[in-house]
Structures are given as structure tokens and as C-alpha cells.
Design an enzyme around this catalytic site. Structure first.
Site, mmCIF file in Angstrom:
data_model
loop_
_atom_site.group_PDB
_atom_site.id
_atom_site.type_symbol
_atom_site.label_atom_id
_atom_site.label_comp_id
_atom_site.label_asym_id
_atom_site.label_seq_id
_atom_site.Cartn_x
_atom_site.Cartn_y
_atom_site.Cartn_z
ATOM 1 N N GLN A 73 36.019 39.806 45.356
ATOM 2 C CA GLN A 73 37.143 40.052 44.450
ATOM 3 C C GLN A 73 37.884 41.349 44.804
ATOM 4 O OE1 GLN A 73 35.808 40.513 40.389
ATOM 5 N NE2 GLN A 73 37.868 40.770 39.563
ATOM 6 N N ASP A 80 31.881 33.456 33.416
ATOM 7 C CA ASP A 80 32.815 33.493 34.548
ATOM 8 C C ASP A 80 32.153 34.285 35.673
ATOM 9 O OD1 ASP A 80 35.024 33.589 36.213
ATOM 10 O OD2 ASP A 80 35.955 35.257 35.128
ATOM 11 N N HIS A 140 36.546 46.331 27.991
ATOM 12 C CA HIS A 140 36.298 45.849 29.354
ATOM 13 C C HIS A 140 37.404 46.314 30.309
ATOM 14 C CE1 HIS A 140 35.236 43.152 32.649
ATOM 15 N NE2 HIS A 140 36.460 42.665 32.637
ATOM 16 N N ARG A 185 40.237 52.500 39.327
ATOM 17 C CA ARG A 185 41.414 53.360 39.510
ATOM 18 C C ARG A 185 41.168 54.690 38.796
ATOM 19 N NH1 ARG A 185 43.148 48.575 37.671
ATOM 20 N NH2 ARG A 185 43.599 49.497 35.653
ATOM 21 N N THR A 222 32.392 28.285 37.333
ATOM 22 C CA THR A 222 32.488 28.866 35.994
ATOM 23 C C THR A 222 31.662 27.981 35.072
ATOM 24 O OG1 THR A 222 34.762 29.580 36.470
ATOM 25 C CG2 THR A 222 34.054 29.610 34.160
ATOM 26 N N TYR A 224 41.956 40.808 45.825
ATOM 27 C CA TYR A 224 42.750 40.612 44.610
ATOM 28 C C TYR A 224 44.148 41.234 44.631
ATOM 29 C CZ TYR A 224 42.364 45.201 42.251
ATOM 30 O OH TYR A 224 42.482 46.510 41.899
ATOM 31 N N ASP A 280 42.101 32.007 32.611
ATOM 32 C CA ASP A 280 41.170 33.034 32.145
ATOM 33 C C ASP A 280 41.953 34.304 31.812
ATOM 34 O OD1 ASP A 280 38.773 34.205 31.459
ATOM 35 O OD2 ASP A 280 38.257 34.755 33.517
ATOM 36 N N LYS A 293 36.107 34.253 42.201
ATOM 37 C CA LYS A 293 35.858 33.648 40.890
ATOM 38 C C LYS A 293 35.727 32.121 40.964
ATOM 39 C CE LYS A 293 37.051 37.272 38.095
ATOM 40 N NZ LYS A 293 36.264 37.753 36.955
ATOM 41 N N GLU A 321 30.024 46.720 34.487
ATOM 42 C CA GLU A 321 30.182 47.741 33.455
ATOM 43 C C GLU A 321 28.833 48.272 32.989
ATOM 44 O OE1 GLU A 321 32.783 44.789 31.194
ATOM 45 O OE2 GLU A 321 33.142 46.690 30.168
ATOM 46 N N ARG A 335 31.949 40.473 42.984
ATOM 47 C CA ARG A 335 32.783 41.679 42.913
ATOM 48 C C ARG A 335 33.254 42.168 44.268
ATOM 49 N NH1 ARG A 335 34.301 41.086 37.876
ATOM 50 N NH2 ARG A 335 32.568 41.173 36.393
ATOM 51 N N TYR A 395 41.980 38.436 29.906
ATOM 52 C CA TYR A 395 41.418 39.764 30.223
ATOM 53 C C TYR A 395 41.678 40.616 28.990
ATOM 54 C CZ TYR A 395 40.950 43.903 33.380
ATOM 55 O OH TYR A 395 40.581 45.057 34.022
ATOM 56 N N GLU A 438 31.975 35.338 28.147
ATOM 57 C CA GLU A 438 33.276 35.056 27.546
ATOM 58 C C GLU A 438 33.162 33.932 26.514
ATOM 59 O OE1 GLU A 438 36.548 34.776 30.240
ATOM 60 O OE2 GLU A 438 35.581 36.018 31.782
ATOM 61 N N GLU A 483 30.410 37.267 33.718
ATOM 62 C CA GLU A 483 31.341 37.724 32.693
ATOM 63 C C GLU A 483 31.074 36.864 31.459
ATOM 64 O OE1 GLU A 483 35.362 37.908 34.292
ATOM 65 O OE2 GLU A 483 34.879 39.837 35.233
ATOM 66 N N THR A 508 36.184 38.797 29.738
ATOM 67 C CA THR A 508 34.887 39.414 29.468
ATOM 68 C C THR A 508 34.896 40.093 28.108
ATOM 69 O OG1 THR A 508 34.752 39.886 31.805
ATOM 70 C CG2 THR A 508 33.147 40.988 30.382
HETATM 71 CA CA CA Z 1 36.847 36.552 33.490
#
Ligand code: CA
Length: 407
Positions: free
Chosen positions: A233, A226, A126, A135, A250, A237, A119, A246, A353, A230, A121, A194, A192, A339
């Protein structure tokens, strides 16, 4: 444009210009077999191949698409031409009519046996949004983002076909203010939206696939959800990336749209404002962006319309990157775009988001709101792409309903 003698409107998203492949069963015949969508029907192509004595019977009279996928681009083109002839030439009318099944009577299966699953990104919008959310004190995009398509290896064994119930995962969660992690059902279950790419022909270990090899290796395109927990994750992560947040499921759409149906959908990707290294430099190659209009529906209410043509990294670049170290491809390898989010709020392909980490919940027509998914919620992602003469190429949908946690 070719037309069919079947009563299918020329502008049907599953018209004769599309012919996506799937695998289906019926109550009367529970043996999985390959079908091609045509209007509101499925053509049992193995049945027609047998009845007409086709040279491709062994590839089409199968329980998965893998044998056809392994056969390679020249065969894919020949088989597509043969199926088109069955649906447009009156001489095959009897064989076709005997092998048509109403789509509403069929149960769709996972159309291919997955090998590896990667997968990516690759939406700048996104990645920027998530960077701002997670961050807030640093640059939204990490320093590597415009130099390579970031990805991770997912869990191919939990790829499930559209319609499969999604059991809410449990795991460790720890909010920044919590002193210690706790265990329990995810409280921040998300989607997500995709686009997925199915690999047909393999490569030899040690030999990269180049940008120009994309059409030789990739059999077709489908839709992906996906599912992402959260809270699980966010705690797990660092530093190795997504894992249990995740890998619980899927979802993929049941119809694989052949690249040959997407001739009118290729567009130029966004301008690269950082010069890519040569193996990713597509500025002088064929247009490799894809113009898919996607729609995300929660409990019957449209919450987003992500535009796939805004993706920064293309599927050809993703394929080149994931093999540049010599990692080989296998028939059934599957990779997803990441995503899909556009520049506008209502074009974002994930609730994290859309709701800005839960701060601005989505309002539904029944008066309820959602920051993240509740048990019983159903998410349906669909898409179409430009086809010939103003038609649309339909991708169908990938749907899933959230079931209560079991632990
Ligand atoms: Ca994804």
C-alpha cells in the site's frame, strides 16, 4: 418485548429481537439457502415459508438475499414481522421445529451477491493516527477530511465470507531507505476492523440518494475486516489511492443485521466542528450514529475494543456522498465504514496504529509479539449493539486465518 417459545434466553445476542439474515448449507443439503439466526440455531426461512404458504416464499426460498434486498423497506418490515410471528406464535411450532438447524452444523456462505464495493475512511482517530505516522511533518488530517467522507472503490469480487483463509499477498514493496522496489510476500500484513452496510434498493442513474433516504436503501449491517498489506500500500498509493494492497481479500461476517433490529443503537455522532455542506448536514436529522462495541481478537487474545459510535461520518452521510454526483446504487452494493479506532490505544482497529507502525509490538500471552500478522495467525472481529430491555444485538463475528504466500 416479544418472546419466543423456543428455549432461547431473552438476553441471547441472537434472540428474537435480532433475527439477522444469512445464507447457509449443511452436509446433508449442500444447496445454499436463507437462514435467520435464533439462539444456537438457524431457521430455514424458505422452508417455513413453503410450509406455511407465505406470500414471501419467492423472496425467502432463495440462494442469496438479493431478491429480498431488492424488495424494499415495506417488504423488509412485513417479512420481519412474519418471521417474528413464526417464532413467537405457538401455531407455527411444527413448521418451525421442522426447519431448525443447529448453527454448529451449518456452513455459512457469502449472504448476498455483491455489486459495487466502496470503502471509507471515517474515523477521525484512525485518520489522525495514520497522518501522524505517514506525514509527521504536516497536519495529520488532510484539508478535505472534515468536508467529505473520503473513500475509494474496492474490489467486490474478492469479498469473502468469514472463515475463508487469507493467502498472504505478494507484490512490490519499497521502504523509504530502499534504492529500488523488490517483489515478494507482504511483510506488513494488517487488519482493518470495520462495519459494513448492504444496499437493498437501487437508485436511478443521475439521481442522488439523500441523507433521509438511508433507511429506504440500506438493508442491513455486518462486520468487515479490510485486510491491508501496508508495504504494498505505502509504495503504490500515490497518487490514486489503495489498489493491490487491499484488493486481495476483504472478509465479511455472515449475518446481516436488519436496521429494524437496531432501534436502540442509534446515537448522535460526534459534534461537527466544521459545518458540513447542506447535502451532508445531519444536525437536524434523526440520530445517525450507531453504538456498536467491537472487539478484535488475535489468536484468542483480545487486542482492541474499537467503539463505532466515535465515527465522525455516519453511514447515512457516506451513502449521500457516494451518490451525490449521480452515481447510481444497485442491489448488492456494499460499503464499509473505514477502520474503527477510538481515542485510546487499546481502541485502535488496525495493527499499524496499535503498534505505531511496528515500533511497539503487541505482546501475546504466549510470550510472542506481533508488529504485523504472521502465517497461521487468526483474527476474529465481533460486535454487539444495545437492544431492547438491556439485551444486546449480536453481529456474530468475522474471522480469517493467514495462509502462506503462493508466489
Ligand atoms: Ca479500510
Amino acid at each position: 418485548m416479544t418472546s419466543t417459545w423456543l428455549p432461547v434466553p431473552a438476553d441471547h445476542p441472537f434472540g428474537v429481537h435480532n433475527l439477522p439474515y444469512g445464507v447457509f448449507t449443511t452436509t446433508e443439503d449442500p444447496i445454499p439457502r436463507i437462514g435467520v439466526a435464533i439462539g444456537e440455531h438457524i431457521l430455514d426461512v424458505g422452508g417455513v415459508a413453503q410450509a406455511t404458504g407465505s406470500d414471501h416464499t419467492a423472496l425467502l426460498d432463495a440462494a442469496t438475499l438479493n431478491p429480498l434486498m431488492a424488495a424494499g423497506r415495506p417488504v423488509w418490515t412485513t417479512v420481519r414481522a412474519e418471521i417474528t410471528a413464526w417464532l413467537t406464535d405457538e401455531q407455527y411450532r411444527r413448521e418451525v421445529e421442522e426447519n431448525l438447524v443447529p448453527r454448529q452444523d451449518a456452513t455459512m456462505r457469502l449472504p448476498f451477491e455483491p455489486a459495487d464495493y466502496v470503502d471509507f475512511y471515517s474515523s477521525e482517530y484512525h485518520a489522525t493516527n495514520l497522518g501522524k505516522i505517514f506525514r509527521p511533518d504536516s497536519e495529520p488530517l488532510t484539508p478535505n477530511w472534515k468536508h467529505l467522507p473520503i473513500g475509494y472503490h474496492g474490489r467486490s469480487g474478492t469479498l469473502v465470507v468469514s472463515g475463508t483463509g487469507i493467502v498472504r499477498p505478494s507484490g512490490q514493496r519499497k521502504a523509504p531507505a530502499d534504492a529500488a522496489p523488490s517483489f515478494g510476500p507482504s511483510l506488513r500484513l494488517d487488519i482493518e476492523a470495520e462495519v459494513g452496510f448492504v444496499v437493498g434498493t437501487p437508485t436511478e442513474l443521475g439521481t442522488p440518494a439523500e441523507l433521509a433516504d438511508f433507511r429506504s436503501h440500506v438493508f442491513g449491517v455486518c462486520l468487515v475486516n479490510d485486510w491491508s498489506a501496508r508495504d504494498i500500500q505505502a509504495w503504490e498509493y500515490v497518487p490514486l489511492g489503495p489498489f493491490l494492497g487491499k484488493s486481495f481479500a476483504t472478509s465479511v461476517s455472515p449475518w446481516i443485521v436488519p436496521l429494524d433490529a437496531l432501534g436502540h443503537a442509534w446515537v448522535s455522532p460526534p459534534v461537527r466542528d466544521v459545518e458540513p455542506l447542506p447535502y451532508l448536514d445531519d444536525r437536524l436529522t434523526e440520530r445517525a450514529g450507531l453504538d456498536l462495541d467491537m472487539e478484535v481478537v488475535l489468536n484468542g487474545h483480545t487486542v482492541s475494543r474499537p467503539p463505532f459510535k466515535t465515527m465522525y461520518w455516519t453511514a447515512a452521510q457516506q451513502l449521500a456522498h457516494m451518490t451525490v454526483n449521480g452515481a447510481s446504487l444497485r442491489t448488492g452494493d456494499f460499503y464499509a465504514s473505514g477502520t474503527v479506532s477510538g481515542p485510546e490505544v487499546e481502541q485502535r482497529g488496525a495493527f499499524i496504529e496499535l503498534t505505531w507502525n511496528g515500533q511497539n509490538p503487541v505482546k501475546l500471552p504466549d510470550g510472542s509479539t506481533r508488529a504485523f500478522l504472521e502465517d497461521g495467525d487468526e483474527v476474529v472481529i465481533s460486535a454487539t449493539a444495545p437492544g431492547p430491555n438491556g439485551t444486546r444485538v449480536g453481529f456474530g463475528e468475522v474471522a480469517g486465518r493467514i495462509l502462506p504466500a503462493r508466489t
